[in-house]
Design a protein around this motif. Sequence first.
Motif, PDB file in Angstrom:
ATOM      1  N   ALA A 207       0.923  -1.005  -0.054  1.00  0.00           N
ATOM      2  CA  ALA A 207       0.018  -0.092  -0.026  1.00  0.00           C
ATOM      3  C   ALA A 207       0.837   1.220  -0.080  1.00  0.00           C
ATOM      4  CB  ALA A 207      -0.840  -0.192   1.235  1.00  0.00           C
ATOM      5  N   ILE A 208       0.534   1.997  -0.828  1.00  0.00           N
ATOM      6  CA  ILE A 208       1.470   3.322  -1.315  1.00  0.00           C
ATOM      7  C   ILE A 208       0.891   4.532  -1.231  1.00  0.00           C
ATOM      8  CG2 ILE A 208       3.105   4.264  -2.891  1.00  0.00           C
ATOM      9  CD1 ILE A 208       4.190   1.786  -1.714  1.00  0.00           C
ATOM     10  N   ALA A 209       1.457   5.504  -0.534  1.00  0.00           N
ATOM     11  CA  ALA A 209       0.921   6.911  -0.744  1.00  0.00           C
ATOM     12  C   ALA A 209       1.159   7.727  -1.858  1.00  0.00           C
ATOM     13  CB  ALA A 209       1.265   7.735   0.393  1.00  0.00           C
ATOM     14  N   ASP A 210       2.524   7.589  -2.414  1.00  0.00           N
ATOM     15  CA  ASP A 210       2.722   8.253  -3.659  1.00  0.00           C
ATOM     16  C   ASP A 210       3.384   7.147  -4.801  1.00  0.00           C
ATOM     17  OD1 ASP A 210       4.345   9.524  -5.613  1.00  0.00           O
ATOM     18  OD2 ASP A 210       4.908  11.139  -4.507  1.00  0.00           O
ATOM     19  N   LEU A 211       2.260   6.876  -5.791  1.00  0.00           N
ATOM     20  CA  LEU A 211       2.687   5.769  -6.452  1.00  0.00           C
ATOM     21  C   LEU A 211       3.414   5.953  -7.473  1.00  0.00           C
ATOM     22  CD1 LEU A 211       1.627   2.952  -7.331  1.00  0.00           C
ATOM     23  CD2 LEU A 211      -0.074   4.142  -9.022  1.00  0.00           C
ATOM     24  N   ASP A 212       3.840   7.304  -8.138  1.00  0.00           N
ATOM     25  CA  ASP A 212       4.950   7.579  -8.918  1.00  0.00           C
ATOM     26  C   ASP A 212       6.064   7.387  -8.080  1.00  0.00           C
ATOM     27  OD1 ASP A 212       3.008   7.961 -11.080  1.00  0.00           O
ATOM     28  OD2 ASP A 212       2.831  10.033 -10.669  1.00  0.00           O
ATOM     29  N   LEU A 213       6.332   8.096  -7.108  1.00  0.00           N
ATOM     30  CA  LEU A 213       7.560   7.964  -6.265  1.00  0.00           C
ATOM     31  C   LEU A 213       8.232   6.452  -6.202  1.00  0.00           C
ATOM     32  CD1 LEU A 213       9.686   9.553  -4.914  1.00  0.00           C
ATOM     33  CD2 LEU A 213       8.403   9.536  -2.726  1.00  0.00           C
ATOM     34  N   ALA A 214       6.856   5.542  -5.492  1.00  0.00           N
ATOM     35  CA  ALA A 214       7.279   4.384  -5.322  1.00  0.00           C
ATOM     36  C   ALA A 214       7.833   3.588  -6.685  1.00  0.00           C
ATOM     37  CB  ALA A 214       6.199   3.668  -4.599  1.00  0.00           C
ATOM     38  N   THR A 215       6.913   3.743  -7.492  1.00  0.00           N
ATOM     39  CA  THR A 215       7.419   3.151  -8.824  1.00  0.00           C
ATOM     40  C   THR A 215       8.860   3.429  -9.376  1.00  0.00           C
ATOM     41  OG1 THR A 215       5.183   3.063  -9.531  1.00  0.00           O
ATOM     42  CG2 THR A 215       6.582   2.714 -11.418  1.00  0.00           C
ATOM     43  N   GLY A 216       9.093   4.763  -9.249  1.00  0.00           N
ATOM     44  CA  GLY A 216      10.350   5.096  -9.835  1.00  0.00           C
ATOM     45  C   GLY A 216      11.549   4.645  -8.853  1.00  0.00           C
ATOM     46  N   LEU A 217      11.125   4.354  -7.564  1.00  0.00           N
ATOM     47  CA  LEU A 217      12.304   3.621  -6.691  1.00  0.00           C
ATOM     48  C   LEU A 217      12.714   2.284  -7.193  1.00  0.00           C
ATOM     49  CD1 LEU A 217      13.831   3.716  -3.610  1.00  0.00           C
ATOM     50  CD2 LEU A 217      11.665   2.817  -2.850  1.00  0.00           C
ATOM     51  N   PHE A 218      11.501   1.716  -7.275  1.00  0.00           N
ATOM     52  CA  PHE A 218      11.673   0.150  -7.573  1.00  0.00           C
ATOM     53  C   PHE A 218      12.350  -0.011  -8.887  1.00  0.00           C
ATOM     54  CE2 PHE A 218       8.842  -0.410  -3.798  1.00  0.00           C
ATOM     55  CZ  PHE A 218       9.549  -1.172  -3.025  1.00  0.00           C
TER      56      PHE A 218
END
Length: 369
Positions: free
Chosen positions: A15-26
């Motif tokens: 579960a993620i608050a900022d989807l774009d940020l998390a996608t970029g991280l992984f």
Amino acid sequence: MSALDILGVDHVELAIADLDLATGLFADQYGLEVYARSADASDGVRAVAVGRQGVRLVLTAAGDADHPAAAFVERHGDGVSAIGLATPDAAAAFAEAVRRGARPVVEPTTRDGVVTASITGFGDVVHTFVQRLPGVDARALPGLPVAGPGAVEEASAEGPATGEPRPTPGLHTVDHFAVCLEAGQLVPTVEFYKTVLDFDMVFTERIVVGKQAMDSMVVQNRSGTVTLTLIEPDLSREPGQIDQFIKDHGGAGVQHIAFATDDIVQDVARLGANGVAFLRTPGAYYDLVPERLDLLRHSVDGLRELNILVDQDQDGQLLQIFTRSVHPRGTLFFEVIERLGARTFGSGNIKALYTAVELEQSRTDEAAR
């Protein structure tokens, strides 16, 4: 074949608050491919699937405060909200688990050729049984159909500063999940996995470090492809990192996910080049390695340069390293692990690190005199 034949970790949902940020991280730092996106966000829920080989992460963000993903983030911050378990018959697995005492969350449903059903696990983490019908892509999930075999969306192809292509780490499977539990919940949780999901308890250990102590038990499915290291603090001792996790996370949950690699030196170097930050290890730790064991692979200097830890058990050795948490609460991080026969989880490193820190401090004190 048992109705609870668990084949392995199908996927991990965060579960993620900022989807774009998390996608970029992984994608950018961990080298995972974006292989599916939710078809529409009319219900305010967006999801992205990233992965490579046997590592599959589903990142879910919800705009609706009533959605489970939004509620999870509100209570815990970003984190593991569900562990998908691959099974040949999701409906049968669900029915049998409920018959054995599991609390149902979502009844069996079929969508996009995938059958799923969910039960409660530990804390607010659920287990989702996953079954794909014949002809369905092995990575597809409801609302996340893969465009076609091998269809992926690569993230940024260039490195963070050099303009060179990003190195791709070889993280290939989820080795285990480390789960922090409230004091008193270790034995009941182990019994749940044994009774409800047919897991075995394969390892138990009490770890004492200075004035702190914790108890750990490891549960695993029959084929050894799903492993959870369950840990609870000893409240009779001084508070430690497990107590801190429970406080900051707001209850039990996944503290870290361990990703397996076949060459930890190569992959840690690649991850570091991509911007992943790892915990540092006192130099004294490496001075003591030759006294503890004879390395089966890699060199002490190579491990020292990258801060990689090494431990051994009766079956062999393991090499491991932990990332620095980028979570606002510091309650989620990752591990990279290479197994050279070892079946345990590096508890010897906790004690070795403690000794190394003491030695490092004594050297500092000596130099100051």
